[in-house]
Every structure is written in structure tokens, then in C-alpha cells.
Design an enzyme around this catalytic site. Structure first.
Site, PDB file in Angstrom:
ATOM      1  N   SER A  81      -0.274 -14.019 -10.458  1.00 26.57           N
ATOM      2  CA  SER A  81      -0.398 -15.073 -11.426  1.00 26.57           C
ATOM      3  C   SER A  81       0.953 -15.476 -12.295  1.00 26.57           C
ATOM      4  O   SER A  81       2.028 -15.507 -11.279  1.00 26.57           O
ATOM      5  CB  SER A  81      -1.479 -14.873 -12.466  1.00 26.57           C
ATOM      6  OG  SER A  81      -2.004 -16.037 -13.319  1.00 26.57           O
ATOM      7  N   ARG A 133      -9.160 -19.761 -24.675  1.00 24.42           N
ATOM      8  CA  ARG A 133      -9.395 -18.668 -23.731  1.00 24.42           C
ATOM      9  C   ARG A 133     -10.747 -19.018 -22.947  1.00 24.42           C
ATOM     10  O   ARG A 133     -10.788 -18.744 -21.889  1.00 24.42           O
ATOM     11  CB  ARG A 133      -9.761 -17.428 -24.443  1.00 24.42           C
ATOM     12  CG  ARG A 133      -9.772 -16.277 -23.946  1.00 24.42           C
ATOM     13  CD  ARG A 133      -9.001 -15.854 -22.698  1.00 24.42           C
ATOM     14  NE  ARG A 133      -9.038 -14.481 -22.208  1.00 24.42           N
ATOM     15  CZ  ARG A 133      -8.369 -14.095 -21.435  1.00 24.42           C
ATOM     16  NH1 ARG A 133      -7.132 -14.716 -20.769  1.00 24.42           N
ATOM     17  NH2 ARG A 133      -8.551 -12.680 -20.905  1.00 24.42           N
ATOM     18  N   ASP A 185      -9.635 -18.460  -5.121  1.00 28.63           N
ATOM     19  CA  ASP A 185      -8.994 -18.810  -6.383  1.00 28.63           C
ATOM     20  C   ASP A 185      -8.634 -20.192  -6.225  1.00 28.63           C
ATOM     21  O   ASP A 185      -7.854 -20.747  -5.260  1.00 28.63           O
ATOM     22  CB  ASP A 185      -7.413 -17.822  -6.216  1.00 28.63           C
ATOM     23  CG  ASP A 185      -6.508 -18.147  -7.266  1.00 28.63           C
ATOM     24  OD1 ASP A 185      -7.017 -19.036  -8.094  1.00 28.63           O
ATOM     25  OD2 ASP A 185      -5.516 -17.445  -7.416  1.00 28.63           O
ATOM     26  N   HIS A 213      -9.379 -16.111  -9.136  1.00 24.92           N
ATOM     27  CA  HIS A 213      -7.938 -15.978  -9.335  1.00 24.92           C
ATOM     28  C   HIS A 213      -8.013 -14.591  -9.953  1.00 24.92           C
ATOM     29  O   HIS A 213      -6.861 -13.860  -9.717  1.00 24.92           O
ATOM     30  CB  HIS A 213      -7.507 -16.870 -10.654  1.00 24.92           C
ATOM     31  CG  HIS A 213      -6.166 -16.734 -11.047  1.00 24.92           C
ATOM     32  ND1 HIS A 213      -5.015 -17.076  -9.981  1.00 24.92           N
ATOM     33  CD2 HIS A 213      -5.455 -16.365 -12.174  1.00 24.92           C
ATOM     34  CE1 HIS A 213      -3.977 -16.771 -10.759  1.00 24.92           C
ATOM     35  NE2 HIS A 213      -4.273 -16.439 -12.143  1.00 24.92           N
ATOM     36  N   ASP A 214      -8.909 -13.948 -10.716  1.00 30.76           N
ATOM     37  CA  ASP A 214      -8.836 -12.777 -11.109  1.00 30.76           C
ATOM     38  C   ASP A 214      -8.911 -11.453 -10.195  1.00 30.76           C
ATOM     39  O   ASP A 214      -8.833 -10.212 -10.481  1.00 30.76           O
ATOM     40  CB  ASP A 214      -9.947 -12.343 -12.210  1.00 30.76           C
ATOM     41  CG  ASP A 214      -9.630 -12.716 -13.549  1.00 30.76           C
ATOM     42  OD1 ASP A 214      -8.444 -12.928 -13.925  1.00 30.76           O
ATOM     43  OD2 ASP A 214     -10.546 -12.918 -14.673  1.00 30.76           O
TER      44      ASP A 214
END
Lengths: 389, 389
Positions: A158, A227, A322, A355-356
Site C-alpha cells: 500500500s 477510518r 483489491d 487490499h488488506d
């Protein structure tokens, strides 16, 4: 204490300070900061030539604590502990692994919470805007201090991937290999848009006070909203669906309550609130801005030409689900590297984790990284074994 | 005044009130509201049997003003003016077209801004939570009042599509045809998640005051954040990219300013602020909750069985770049209808415009809807021509 044989065990964060007010760090914006402090950790040992260093670059909300524990009673290990250690992907038996908190952050390195020498108070909203390049320049100063002339590898996922790419372009002679994971040559328009919403939520929170909120509660509500929206972009739709679906919090009956009725809603609220306990709202603003700014083409010209002049070997990794950094963004880099006749490996890892995934799907990542580092070691053997401890 | 021959021209909103406090509207939650007022508009004329009525259901931020103008000086026309009028998809030469503002809204129908008879003050946060079913039940009362025994068609996009589907299930005998556009049998987990972020931004804005903010500025900052995140989900990544890319606001140079540096950021901020001038934050909460609640399976059982009992003809339309209601969600409905041996047409319209396409990409939508309505008229001829005006 974690007694696993493959843990780096107890680690101690260190501090490196540079850039006096008389000789400050000059930022890409033209503004300056000084003194600059960097918190960093190291795992494994340097070899005699210090040619076995791997720099780990962290993502938005990460920090220098990438592996091991700080205290025998710690229940949590560093954020990439599953990747760093004896026999792991970043094998501390062979490599000297370093991770530093980025400038602008809130985990010990100089950032908005630091004291502004001009006022004697925290910078707050007066902290200068920074770039990924500025983060890398600061890391370069640390590596100079550590006596590292050339990195065996720079790696990150990232925003860490942005830094790894920036390293290869800003200091091409100092980087043997680059591993860029779940990133791209720039943030997408949609990515900027989501960051903009997050910053809007923070800066319109009356408790933000222009960024000068230290000593008060601060814009915790805005930061939580920021967040929450970002968290959605880190997970795939598939994972959200599998994990929460339309499940309700209470006994599968609608309670007709405005708040937290669905499990996914409650989860996001919890994630938002927890984040405010560990992260600073100003750092969130400065770091997301740095991500928005990152744009290889703007800084170094067309991708192909930017990469053609460089000499590093590249490993580019994307994840199939992602959607913040879709595989197409990694392919764009790979195509440019190939067109520039560079040495590049590319793997799109099939994963439901969005994405994580680079923090979760470790098995294939480990195999891929290990093979790449082994190959890179053949092309540039490490000159000597690490000295005995 | 708009003198285009294919405009419905000047229209006047009307008001229908029902449900005295003694005989209130009973909601799906078990709670009641009364009196209930509905603002609605009609375009075209009823035939003698009132069998030519088409009910238009609006989306989240829409209203009863679907076509024409309210004032000769109006510069803006109704939100679906390109679809409703003489010779248009919903041809007012043949059909009597009706659009009503949903309950819970802020465009004239009873909602959080309305006076709570129990307190003599606006309901605010005391307004009961409502469902798509409640919106439809209120519309049914209006149609009873208008003497409409059976709708020739009920149609809507996005949340309007939810209402159209709900009509076919709640009042199956009263619906000849259903057109469901850019919707699905329920909102996705990700959709709930984005709604949850929006509501979090509103309800944590200190100006929300538990929803009792009328007479004050209200939670305009939270509402703007909510609209910004939702707006991203209405546009495709491709469209965002084409429209804004990484374009900067000022002379293509980074200004190193926390606020609005990228065009997409400035655009979203503008959209967020503009929205607060025309929409009520409580209505935003109540209507997004109604969308979250909508779930055909929960209310009516497995899709196939839910639809198998119904008699309406269906037209289901999706858009290729809609990621809030992906094509797969429309296909799910279509499969259930086919499995239930229902008469269904399905078109996935290729469009770069994302979820908002049903308001923009009108050409193919018009052709599809016109052909469907013509076919539906063959299966159920309109008994008589509209009376002369």
C-alpha cells in the site's frame, strides 16, 4: 513472552535525530523541518559490509514496530511479524531488517504532534505538508547513519509500496531490489475521493480546531468517520459479505434503532472508535495527503522512461480482490518496467481479502518473496555472514 | 417558460392527507404516524377507468417533482423530465403519470420535519423508523384516494426500484407491470456499510442534537460528509477518472494545501455542501435506514417463491458500471422471476455512468421502457382514451 522459535522476540525501538534548525530537512514543498526524529526498529544483524539490509516501509496506519514484541507481557506482535523472523520471508538469519516510522506519523517520528521549535508548542495544523519522497529522504538519512550504502531490498505494501517505488527512483544506485505490494504508480481518482471524504470529516469536526487540538479530546468523531470509510476500501465486497452479510446485531430481529443495527455497522463503528485510540487525526490528514500527491509520472515523467534509467530488480505483487489498488495498477508498473527492459517479476495473488490481503494472506506472499530474494541473492551474493552475536 | 413541445410544462404539487391520530398509519415497526401528508404530482390525464396510471418512485434524494416546472421562471425541470412527457418513455399522451414524495422525506410529505401531534413540535429524532414497505403503503392510500384500482406500471431506479419491487409483492393484484432499474432484492453489505458511515458522520456531528435540531443550523457538516461518500458510490471509477483524473484545482501545481487541492476533492466538497442546502439530515438517516432494511427474502421468503405467487410483468434494468447495485443483483431477481415462471425482460445497459446512469443515459432506457410498455399494453389494452382536456 512469546517463545516461538521463529519470533524475533524482544525488540527495542530506537531513535535517530538529524536536521538541526540550522540545517533542517528540506521538503518537496520547499518548506523545512528540523530537528527530525525517526523511530525505528531492527531485526537480525548486519553483515560486515552492511549489504544485507532490508528496509520495510509501512502503510498509512502502520508504524516502526513490524515484528516481535516490546515487552515480555505484550499480547500483540509487530504488524508484519508473520513475514519477519528466522526462516520467514524476510529471514532475520540472513538479513538485517529495518523499519522506521514515517515522518508525519504519530508513532514516535516527527509529525504534527511534535514540538515546533518556532513556537515551543506542537506543530498541529502548522506542520508542513509532506510527500512520499520526503518520507524516503528521511529514511535515507537514517540509512546513512546506520552505515548502509545500498539496500539489499526495499519493500512495502500500500503506501509502503509507494515508498519502495520512490526509493528506486530517488536513490536508484542505493537499491538492489524492490518489492512493491498492493500499490501502484499513483492513487486512483476514487482513492483520492475517499481520502477527501475522510479529511472533510476530520477538518469539519469542530474539535479539530485547525489542527491545534492537542491537550483536548481532538476530532475523534471525524477521525472515526474517516477510518470507517477507509476501512470499507480495505476489504473486498466478497469478504464483507461473507463476514457480515445482512446479519443483525440482536437476535436476527430488526430493532428499528438508528444506531448499529446491522453487524457490519457495529463492526465499522467499533473499528472507527478503536482507531481514534491509537492514531492522531492530524497524522491521518498529512499521510493521506502524501498518498494523494504520490504520482511517479508527475515527478519522474512517463513511467517507462522513469523506470528505464533504474537498475533495481523488481517484484510486483497485487491481490485479485483489491479494489483500492486493483491489479491493473500493478500491471501498469510491470508493463513500464518490461518496456524499460528491467528485471521484473509479477504475481497477482488470488485472495478474497481485498487490499488488506498483504497483512493476512501470508502463505503465497512468503513463497513469492522468498523465491525472489533467493534469486536476488544469486545475482548479488551477500558478501559475508552476519557476525556472531 | 420552457416551451419545448415535449415538456409537461407547468405542474402543481398537490397534497393528500390521511390517517388521523385516531386512525393512524400503522408502520412495519408497529409504531404509528398520523396524520400523514403526501405531496404528489401528476402528468397527463387519467382515462375513464383510471387504468392508465404509472407510479414513478423516486430515489434517496429525489422528490415528487419528476417532470415539468413549477414556475414559468424555473430554470430546473423535474428530476426525470427526460423520461416523462408527450412522446417520451412515460408518454403523457397515453399515461397518467404520478409521483409522490416518500414518507420520511423532506420534500413535503410527512417526515422528521413534520409536527408531531403529541408534542406540537417537529418529530426530529422521535420520528419512527420506516421501511420501503411503509412508503409503499402510504402510496397505496394515495392511489386509493385517486381512484386507481390497478397501476398500469410502477417504476423506479435505485431506492425507487426497491419500491417498485415492494409494490409487486405487497399489492400484487394492483400492479400490471413493474420496471425495476439499478436496484436489487436488497442492499449489499457494502451498501449498508457506506450508509452506516454517512449516518455516523451525521449523528456524531454535535449539531445533530439527537435529531432535535430544527430552528438551528443542524448537522450540515456531517450531512455533507455523508453525501460525499455516497456520491462516490453513485459514480463509476471510470467516470471519476475521465471527469477528474488527478487534475489539480490550481494551474496544475501542487499548492500543498490541506483543503481541496484536487479537482475531485473540490467537486465532492461542493456536492456535499450543495446537498445540505436542499436535504434534511434526519430524512437522510431515516431513508438510508429504510434502504438498509429492504430485503425481499426477509419479508417474503426465498426470492423464487416470493415472486412465483405474483402476476405482474417485469422489466429489470441494470447498468454495466453500477457498483452500488451491480448487474449481478439484477440477474438474481431475473433468475428468481424466471424460476417462478414469470414474464420478465432484462437489459444490462452498457454505460460508463455508474449507478446514476438511470438519470443520465436516457436513450437506451427510453427505447427499452417504451418497447416494454407497448408490449404490456398489448397484453392489457388501455380501455379508453384519456378524456379531452
Amino acid at each position: 513472552m512469546l517463545m516461538e522459535p521463529n519470533s524475533v522476540g524482544l525488540v527495542e525501538p530506537r531513535l535517530y535525530a538529524f536536521g538541526s534548525p540550522e540545517a533542517p530537512l528540506v521538503l518537496d514543498s520547499g518548506r523545512t523541518i528540523g530537528p527530525v526524529e525517526l523511530v525505528y526498529e531492527t531485526y537480525g544483524q548486519p553483515n560486515a559490509e552492511r549489504s544485507n539490509a532490508i528496509l520495510i516501509c509501512h502503510a498509512l496506519s502502520g508504524d516502526a514496530h513490524a515484528a516481535g514484541i516490546h515487552d515480555p507481557h505484550d499480547k500483540r506482535v509487530g504488524w508484519w511479524d508473520n513475514m519477519i523472523g528466522p526462516g520467514k520471508a524476510f529471514d532475520t538469519e540472513r538479513f538485517w531488517v529495518i523499519c522506521a516510522n514515517v515522518i508525519g506519523g504519530c508513532k514516535g517520528s516527527t509529525g504534527p504532534q511534535s514540538i515546533n521549535p518556532a513556537s515551543g508548542k506542537p506543530y498541529g495544523g502548522d506542520f508542513p505538508l509532506i510527500t512520499i519522497g520526503d518520507m524516503v529522504t528521511a529514511q535515507k538519512r537514517l540509512l546513512d547513519h546506520l552505515g548502509i550504502k545500498r539496500l539489499f531490498c526495499v519493500v512495502g505494501g500500500s503506501m509502503g509500496g509507494f515508498q519502495a517505488l520512490e526509493w528506486s527512483l530517488r536513490y536508484p544506485e542505493q537499491v538492489h531490489t524492490v518489492i512493491c505490494i498492493a500499490a501502484g504508480a499513483h492513487l486512483s481518482t476514487q482513492g483520492i475521493a475517499f481520502n477527501a471524504v475522510g479529511r472533510h470529516a476530520i477538518t469539519t469536526d469542530p474539535d479539530w480546531q485547525g489542527g491545534h487540538y492537542y491537550g483536548t479530546a481532538g476530532p475523534v468523531r471525524g477521525l472515526a468517520s474517516a477510518r470507517m470509510v477507509a476501512h470499507i476500501t480495505y476489504l473486498s465486497e466478497l469478504k464483507l459479505n461473507r463476514k457480515f452479510g445482512r446479519r443483525l446485531q440482536s437476535a436476527d430481529r430488526l430493532s428499528y434503532d438508528i444506531h448499529n443495527e446491522f453487524a457490519v455497522e457495529s463492526y465499522l463503528n467499533h473499528q472507527g472508535t478503536r482507531f481514534t485510540e491509537r492514531f492522531d487525526a492530524n497524522s491521518y490528514i498529512y499521510i493521506t495527503k502524501a498518498m494523494d500527491y504520490f504520482d511517479i509520472t508527475r515527478t519522474y515523467g512517463p513511467l517507462k522512461e522513469a523506470f528505464a534509467r533504474k537498475k533495481s530488480r523488481f517484484l510486483v505483487i497485487s491481490y485479485s480482490s483489491d479494489w483500492l489498488f486493483p491489479t491493473a495498477q500493478s500491471r501498469e508498473i510491470v508493463r513500464a518496467l518490461i518496456a524499460g527492459d528491467r528485471d521484473v517479476s509479477f504475481v497477482d495473488i488470488d485472495s478474497p481479502h481485498g487490499h488488506d490481503a498483504f497483512l493476512i494472506d501470508i502463505d503465497q506472499l512468503t513463497r513469492t518473496v522468498s523465491a525472489f530474494l533467493d534469486g536476488s541473492q544469486r545475482s548479488q551474493p551477500l558478501e559475508s555472514k552476519p557476525p556472531a552475536r
